[in-house]
Structure formats: structure tokens, C-alpha cells
Design an enzyme around this catalytic site. Structure first.
Site, PDB file in Angstrom:
ATOM      1  CG  ASP A 106      -2.145  -0.665   1.163  1.00 26.97           C
ATOM      2  OD1 ASP A 106      -2.603  -0.860   0.035  1.00 26.97           O
ATOM      3  OD2 ASP A 106      -2.711  -1.030   2.212  1.00 26.97           O
TER       4      ASP A 106
HETATM    5  C1  GLC Z   1      -0.823   2.400   5.901  1.00 25.66           C
HETATM    6  C2  GLC Z   1      -0.051   1.231   6.454  1.00 25.66           C
HETATM    7  C3  GLC Z   1      -0.262   0.000   5.647  1.00 25.66           C
HETATM    8  C4  GLC Z   1      -1.736  -0.227   5.503  1.00 25.66           C
HETATM    9  C5  GLC Z   1      -2.464   1.012   5.006  1.00 25.66           C
HETATM   10  C6  GLC Z   1      -3.938   0.766   5.009  1.00 25.66           C
HETATM   11  O1  GLC Z   1      -0.398   2.689   4.635  1.00 25.66           O
HETATM   12  O2  GLC Z   1       1.318   1.496   6.500  1.00 25.66           O
HETATM   13  O3  GLC Z   1       0.345  -1.097   6.258  1.00 25.66           O
HETATM   14  O4  GLC Z   1      -1.933  -1.268   4.590  1.00 25.66           O
HETATM   15  O5  GLC Z   1      -2.176   2.092   5.803  1.00 25.66           O
HETATM   16  O6  GLC Z   1      -4.683   1.869   4.728  1.00 25.66           O
HETATM   17  C1  GLC Z   2      -1.628  -3.951   5.337  1.00 24.59           C
HETATM   18  C2  GLC Z   2      -2.833  -3.975   4.430  1.00 24.59           C
HETATM   19  C3  GLC Z   2      -2.593  -4.813   3.210  1.00 24.59           C
HETATM   20  C4  GLC Z   2      -1.316  -4.423   2.560  1.00 24.59           C
HETATM   21  C5  GLC Z   2      -0.151  -4.433   3.531  1.00 24.59           C
HETATM   22  C6  GLC Z   2       1.124  -3.921   2.927  1.00 24.59           C
HETATM   23  O1  GLC Z   2      -1.465  -5.204   5.923  1.00 24.59           O
HETATM   24  O2  GLC Z   2      -3.969  -4.455   5.098  1.00 24.59           O
HETATM   25  O3  GLC Z   2      -3.663  -4.690   2.315  1.00 24.59           O
HETATM   26  O4  GLC Z   2      -1.106  -5.308   1.505  1.00 24.59           O
HETATM   27  O5  GLC Z   2      -0.457  -3.635   4.649  1.00 24.59           O
HETATM   28  O6  GLC Z   2       1.097  -2.557   2.698  1.00 24.59           O
END
Ligand code: GLC
Ligand code: GLC
Length: 807
Positions: free
Chosen positions: A483
């Protein structure tokens, strides 16, 4: 150092001190009514949606961190204490909390009195049960006062934490026959209410928080328990609560048990009043009557245990290695159930007010859940697919109550569509239910745009085919699985969300990771097309996969590992040419799972680079070296301090991809070693470093560049649960449902010499006895006859198949 131990027989983790390094929690309920409960009784409960139907209040960023919950207070001749230690923190003669499958039992003793609180949500019941048992262990009679306590949330958890100008005037309750009814907003548009009752006569009650605590007091100074007398207060606005007062006499050695029921009920809108202003309470009366006796409560508890016996029965292992067995048989599967139910909504790190059901998250959560309750996985697949757009892309999340996709967390994450193919394939392999592919499923929740699920999968597949960049690699869009790799975002405003802020267009940012996914997951689509007799489509898809693999070998290889991406300007990300972020974990795992570079030795080279550059005794970090400053062209990943989260933290979610990749190239010892590094039961001995629950995975463990290397954060709700269960059950122990049979290919270190897996799938049971010497070429004997290959054909429902494996 440890703060407790596993009780494998009982399937419990036993916490022996209130002084754990963080609240260690458990979940109650696995259908519609859910509770979170910490080892000292903290937490809250809700009906279906943690944001919109919150029954009890919980405060975030609180001091102390875990204050508020279901509190039972005892006044024993002026001595006030609680079996959960909190809130009074009166020293206990003994303390023990047992977190089990869907229940928690908190037991404290002081001054010759033992108090044990069993909390659970019965199967098919929308209520939390609190069974309180008091035992007099002295040889004199005891007269004690027992007080219950819960604090109501005014239903919408977010509004409850923000809208005080309205909320402090609207709180309403009713009290009838010792039961307390929370009915805020029932007078207008709500047709639901909560009840808190007990199966014994009460000496008094309170429903007004300021009366119960005394204005200005914390929970630990609660006035009523200290006075030993309820005030029979009736809340009007401010802060409605529910507390009962029971006077309990106990002869020497005597035990008495009481059942408190905290329930959620709904009424038909046009028949919601019993009398003007009085809630219709038939539902609540029935609910309370059901738990009128202790026998009834205990019978419901037995039913819950039986429910979990049957759930966990479809995959078990006996290996003689306690830690391995308890992860596989109990805790990893349990976490898969919880993660499946909650998605990323409600934990002690997720407020329950933010995220709904993620498209990618839920598709992956399916993988570790589908063998538990396949029918629910089927429903979930339809829900997820219904939020897909016609071009195959998707909303990033949908809300569980409405099941509609929304933009709150953005969209345009170009990996999303492919995860759906993986989830559907896993479901069909488990169940054989190919008919699901013919289900008519809407696009964008619009029934007029319904097409078959197979057509949805085609659009998923083609989304990647139709969205490629200059190197023939998939365009990344807003981000891929990571993300925080936001290559089109260019955010410079403080506080702006990387997930939703406007993306720049016109760039060429490509993801090698999505290419790896396409190579790994695409073949599932090919297999489905072929099975439906569409050879032309299968051939077309195969061709697209071959092209993608070729593009990765040509443009996605950096010399010693796979590149991560090309940025908006076409510059390399995850290359030895970069200063920071030279090597990333994700493409190494998925490209190799997709078979890329396996034959020409690049896969082995990439995995050796992972070992050298990314591995630590606490797990494999996400990238290296960490980013030391913010890069506007890379986005959120570079916003984190070195060693945390996506910036070189140990993301437990994608360690499994590397482990599976090691099995793909046939290196069982490494795979086993990597798995043990992050498996909670193996980390239990370092609980003071790890800090979080030793029975479930956390999303992240701080990486080698972090100030607090080895410290975990964000336990429970993470795709880690599914991927680790897949890894250990299907790849290490090696028992994996395939289209036509159970594929049995163990690939686990020689340390695990002999083991037996019992697997029930499609109604038949397979007893698989493995003699392992750490090899990679298994030979199988099925019901006494040698088998050609490693796929044991599915047997008739009801049959038991004996398999011997030597490897
Ligand atoms: C932030 C976190 C990530 C998560 C995302 C969800 O980017 O670092 O881990 O997946 O929020 O919105
Ligand atoms: C969080 C989110 C997932 C994402 C991950 C890496 O676990 O829930 O959707 O893939 O962060 O950013």
C-alpha cells in the site's frame, strides 16, 4: 522471558500475570456478535459492524492503555478488588487468564475468595455471556458484595467519540426486573437495543456513570463498589452504564455461579413499543430465560467447545514438536477465523472505525479460512466480486453492513483484481464447487450489470493484460500489495492520505511484483478456462503469462535479485543502482512462486540475496537498506522511520512468500528455519522483546534498522495469518488441495522426522503418515498401492484414505 504458557490439551494460552508487556487479547464470537477481551477484562463488543453497532465503549490512546471493559468488583468486608486485577490493581493471591477458542476465563483470588469470570459468545446467539463463579476457600462464612459494570457506547463508535454536544443529552435506559436496557436513539430511528441482565435477584443497580464512579473518579476509584451499595441511578443523558449489585453469602467451601447476559436485540419498526415510550422486550426476555440456570449456561459453553472441535478437525498434525503442532492445530487456524471475520476492522491496533472489508485483504483471508467453513467463503467471494468494476479493477474496500464498495480507502490498486482469482481457485479446490463460476454477480453492486463469476475472473486477468507499461510489465496504479509504494502520488501536504490523494497521470510506473503475481496466479485462471472446455481462452491466457515471464526476465532482473518496480519517470526501484531500498522482498517471493528464473538459477540467486541482505533472527525485513529520507516519488514507504512497517520492517505477511519460494526450488531446511523465525510459539521465550501475544502473528516485527528490533506491533488482523497457515500446512507439511486430488509434497527440515496429517476434504478423510528425512522427492503409497506422482485422487465422501509418504 515468558508471561504464561500454552495448554495444548485445552487449546488455551494461560497468562499467569496481569503484568504482560501489552494487553494480550482474545476474540469472542465468530458469527454476528463479537467481543474483544484483554487478559485483564478490557475491551468492548459490537454487533456485526464495529463502527456502526458498537455496544460498549472503548477509548483509544487511553491512559492506562487498556482501561474500560467488563469489570466485576468484589467488596469483601471493605476490601475492594477485581479478579482481572484491573481496574483496582489490588494485589491478588493468584491470577490466571485462559484465552481459548472463542472464550476467555479470568480467575483471581484474594483473602480466601476465588472469583472466576468466563466470557463467551454462544453459537448462534447475539450476546456475550459473563459467568461469574465465586468460591469461599476459608472455613468461615463469607458475605460479599458483587458488582457488574459495562459502559454503553451510543452505537456509532465514531460519533460516540466526537459528537458530545448532542450525545451528552440523548442517553436513555430502562430497568425492569433487574435487567438494564440501553435504548439511546430508540425513540427515533433505531429499532435495536441492548440488554444487560443476570439470573439472580439483585440488591440494586446503577445506570448513570457519574453516580457509579463518583464524578471525577477513575474506574479504579469507583464509588459504588467502595461503598458496597448501589444507588439505583437512572441515566438521563451523560454516560449510560449498566451495573448490578448482588449480595452473596457463601458457606465454607461453597461456590456459587451467576450468569450475566449482555445482548443485542432488534424489533420490527412498526411494532417496537410495548407501551408508549417502553421498549418491546419479548426478545430480551427470551434471551435471558435461555440462560436462567447455570446448567443452561454450561451447556451453551459445551456447545461452543464442540463447535470448535469440529471446525479444527479438518486439518490436524501430530509431529511430536509441540510448537509446530500448536500453531497448526490450534492457533494459526483460530487466527485465520478471527481475521476472516474482522478483516482489518477491530483489534487493539485497529479502532473498528476505519477500515471495512478490503478487496485484496479478504481475498487472501479466504485462503486460510476456506477449509473451516466453505459456505461462508462462497458468500464472501460473491460479496467481494460484486464490488468489482467492469474493467476488472475494484474498490479497495466495502462496508460489511451494506456490502457496498466505497472510496474511503481509495481504488486503483492494480494488484487487487488478481487476488480474486487466487481466492476463487482455493475455494473450488477445497470444495469442488465449479458451479460457483456460473453465479451471476453484479459489477459495482449494480444488478443490471451482472455477469458470471467466471467473467469476473476473466476481467481480473485481463485487467493486468490491458494495463501494461513500456517494459511490458503491469502498471502499478495507486500501489500494489504494498500500500505504501505510491509511485504516482507525489504527496507533499502534511497529513494527506497516500491512499486517496489525487494521483498524477501520464507516468509509466510499473510493478515487477504484480508481474510475479500474474505468473503465479494466472495459471489458476488457465486451469479454470480449460476445465470449462474453453481451450482457446486457456491458450490465450497461457500466452499472456509467457509474455509476462519473458518481460520479467528481460526488464525485471537486476543481476542478483528481481527488481521491485519502475517509477513514474521509468527509473528503477529496488536495484543495486539505488542508494536505499536496493532489494525488496515481495518480487523475490512471488516471481519465484510464479516459476520465473527457477530453471536458469536466477531464483536460487535471488533467494541467496534475500538471505544475505534481508534475513535476521527475527524474520526477513521488507527491504534493504532502509530509506533514510522521504522520497516524494516513492510515497508512504519512505515516510516511516527506518526499520518500521513497510520501510524495512519484518512484514510477517510476505515472509511466507519467500518460504514458499524456497520450497519451489527445493530447499526444505531454509524454508523450515524461516518459518520458525516468525512463528509466535517459537518466539514465546522472547516475549519481553516481542511484547505482543505469543499465540498469534503480528503484522510487523521491527526490522534490523529499527531502534527496537524484534518488537512486534499490530497483532491479530493481518494477511499473515492466512499465508502462514498456507505455508506450513500446504507447503512445509505439504498437504494441498488441488483440482482433482490432494497434492502431497512435503518440504520440511529433517528436524521434523515423522509426522501424521489428518485432512478432511470434500467429505473424505485422508490419514497421511510421512517419514521425512528432509528430501524433496516424495514417494507415496495409497491404501497399500504405490502411487504414480503426488496427487491422491479425491475419494468418495465418507471414505478414509491411508497414505504413506517417504521423502
Ligand atoms: C498504511 C499502512 C499499511 C496499511 C495502510 C492501510 O499505509 O502502513 O500497512 O496497509 O495504511 O490503509
Ligand atoms: C496492510 C494492508 C494490506 C497491505 C499491507 C502492505 O497489511 O492491510 O492490504 O497489503 O499492509 O502494505
Amino acid at each position: 522471558m515468558q508471561f504464561g504458557h500454552f495448554d495444548d490439551e485445552a487449546r488455551e494460552y494461560v497468562i499467569t500475570t496481569p503484568h504482560t508487556p501489552y494487553p494480550w487479547i482474545n476474540y469472542l464470537g465468530s458469527q454476528e456478535f463479537f467481543g474483544l477481551v484483554s487478559h485483564t477484562g478490557g475491551g468492548y463488543c459490537f454487533y456485526r459492524d464495529a463502527k456502526l453497532r458498537r455496544l460498549t465503549r472503548y477509548r483509544y490512546n487511553n491512559v492506562p492503555v487498556d482501561d474500560g471493559g467488563r469489570y466485576f468488583s468484589i467488596n469483601d468486608g471493605g476490601d475492594v478488588w477485581s479478579p482481572g486485577y484491573r481496574p483496582y490493581k489490588t494485589e491478588l493471591d493468584s491470577f490466571e487468564t485462559r484465552h481459548g477458542m472463542g472464550y476467555t476465563r479470568i480467575t483471581g483470588a484474594r483473602g480466601g475468595l476465588t472469583a472466576s469470570v468466563l466470557l463467551f459468545v454462544p453459537v448462534d446467539v447475539n450476546a456475550e455471556i459473563h459467568r461469574v463463579e465465586l468460591t469461599n476457600t476459608t472455613d468461615a462464612r463469607k458475605d460479599v458484595d458483587l458488582f457488574s459494570f459495562v459502559e454503553f457506547a451510543l452505537w456509532n463508535a465514531e460519533d460516540d467519540q466526537t459528537n458530545y454536544q448532542r450525545n451528552l443529552s440523548i442517553g436513555e435506559v430502562e430497568v425492569e426486573d433487574g435487567a438494564i436496557f440501553h435504548k439511546t436513539e430508540y425513540r427515533e430511528r433505531r429499532d435495536h437495543y441492548a440488554v444487560y441482565g443476570v439470573n439472580a435477584p439483585i440488591a440494586g443497580f446503577d445506570t448513570d456513570r457519574d453516580t457509579f464512579l463518583g464524578f471525577g473518579n477513575g474506574f479504579d476509584e469507583a464509588a459504588v463498589p467502595h461503598a458496597g451499595q448501589s444507588q439505583n441511578s437512572v441515566a438521563s443523558g451523560w454516560y449510560p452504564i449498566a451495573s448490578h449489585h448482588l449480595e452473596v453469602s457463601l458457606e465454607p467451601g461453597e461456590s456459587r455461579a451467576f450468569t450475566f447476559v449482555l445482548g443485542y436485540l432488534e424489533n420490527p419498526r412498526d411494532d417496537k413499543w410495548e407501551a408508549p415510550g417502553v421498549i418491546r422486550k419479548d426478545g430480551a426476555r427470551e434471551l435471558l430465560a435461555r440462560f436462567a440456570t447455570d446448567e443452561a449456561t454450561l451447556a451453551e459453553f459445551d456447545r461452543l467447545t464442540a463447535h470448535w472441535d469440529s471446525l479444527l478437525g479438518s486439518y490436524t498434525v501430530e509431529s511430536g514438536h509441540d510448537k509446530l503442532d500448536r500453531m497448526v492445530n490450534t492457533w494459526n487456524q483460530y487466527q485465520c477465523m478471527v481475521t476472516y471475520n474482522m478483516s482489518r476492522s477491530a483489534s487493539f491496533f485497529e479502532t473498528g472505525m476505519g477500515r471495512g472489508m478490503g478487496f485484496r485483504d479478504s481475498s487472501q483471508d479466504l485462503l486460510g479460512f476456506v477449509h473451516l467453513v466453505p459456505e461462508r467463503a462462497r458468500e464472501r467471494i460473491i460479496d467481494i466480486a460484486s464490488t468489482q468494476f467492469e474493467d476488472g479493477s475494484a474498490y479497495h474496500q466495502y462496508q460489511p453492513l451494506t456490502k457496498r464498495g466505497n472510496h474511503t480507502l481509495g481504488s486503483g490498486f492494480n494488484d487487487d483484481p488478481l487476488w480474486l482469482i487466487l481466492g476463487v481457485a482455493a475455494y473450488i479446490k477445497e470444495t469442488g464447487d465449479f458451479a460457483i463460476l456460473d453465479e451471476q454477480v453484479p459489477f459495482d453492486n449494480d444488478e443490471s450489470k451482472a455477469e458470471s463469476l467466471m467473467e469476473h475472473l476473466k476481467r481480473s486477468f485481463d485487467f493486468t493484460v490491458n494495463n501494461k507499461g513500456p517494459h511490458g510489465l503491469p502498471l502499478i496504479g495507486r500501489a500494489d500489495w504494498n500500500d505504501c509504494l505510491n509511485l504516482n502520488c507525489f504527496s507533499t501536504e502534511p497529513g494527506e492520505s497516500f491512499q486517496t490523494t489525487g494521483n498524477r497521470t501520464g507516468g509509466v510506473a510499473e510493478s515487477v511484483f504484480i508481474a510475479g503475481m500474474f505468473a503465479a496466479i494466472g495459471p489458476e485462471y488457465v486451469a479454470l478456462a480449460r476445465r470449462r472446455g474453453d481451450d482457446a481462452e486457456a491458450a490465450r491466457a497461457e500466452q499472456a503469462i509467457e509474455e509476462m515471464k519473458a518481460a520479467v526476465l528481460e526488464h525485471g532482473w537486476d543481476g542478483d535479485w528481481f527488481l521491485r518496480a519502475y517509477d513514474y519517470f521509468g527509473n528503477k526501484v529496488g536495484s543495486a543502482e539505488n542508494t536505499d531500498g536496493q532489494i525488496w522482498i515481495e518480487p523475490q517471493g512471488f516471481c519465484i512462486m510464479g516459476g520465473i528464473g527457477v530453471e536458469d538459477g536466477r531464483a536460487a540467486r535471488a533467494l541467496d540475496s534475500v538471505r544475505e541482505r534481508l534475513n535476521t533472527p527475527h524474520g526477513i525485513v521488507l527491504l534493504n537498506p532502509p530509506y533514510r529520507e522521504y522520497h516524494v516519488e516513492l510515497g508512504e514507504v519512505t515516510s516511516y522511520p527506518p526499520g518500521y512497517k513497510e520501510n524495512a520492517g519484518i512484514f510477517c505477511h510476505n515472509n511466507p512468500w519467500v518460504i514458499i519460494a524456497e520450497t519451489v526450488i527445493g530447499r526444505p531446511e531454509r524454508a523450515w528455519e524461516y518459518w520458525k523465525q516468525i512463528a509466535p510459539a517459537y518466539r514465546e521465550e522472547q516475549s519481553e522483546v516481542h511484547r505482543l501475544e505469543p499465540y498469534v502473528y503480528a503484522q510487523m516485527i521491527a526490522g534490523k534498522d529499527a531502534v527496537r528490533h524484534g518488537e512486534a506491533k499490530n497483532s491479530w488482523l493481518t494477511g499473515t495469518a492466512s499465508w502462514n497457515f498456507i505455508t506450513v500446512s500446504q507447503y512445509l507439511l505439504g498437504v494441498r488441495p488441488d483440482w482433482d486430488g490432494l497434492r502431497i509434497e512435503p518440504c520440511i527440515g529433517a528436524e521434523v522426522s515423522d509426522y501424521t496429517v489428518r485432512r478432511t476434504v470434500r467429505g473424505a478423510e485422508y490419514v497421511i503418515r510421512v517419514a521425512n528425512s528432509g528430501g524433496t522427492e516424495p514417494s507415496l503409497v495409497v491404501d497399500g498401492r504405490p502411487l504414480d506422482g503426488t496427487v491422491v485422487p479425491y475419494a468418495e465422501p465418507g471414505s478414509v484414505v491411508e497414505v504413506s509418504v517417504t521423502v
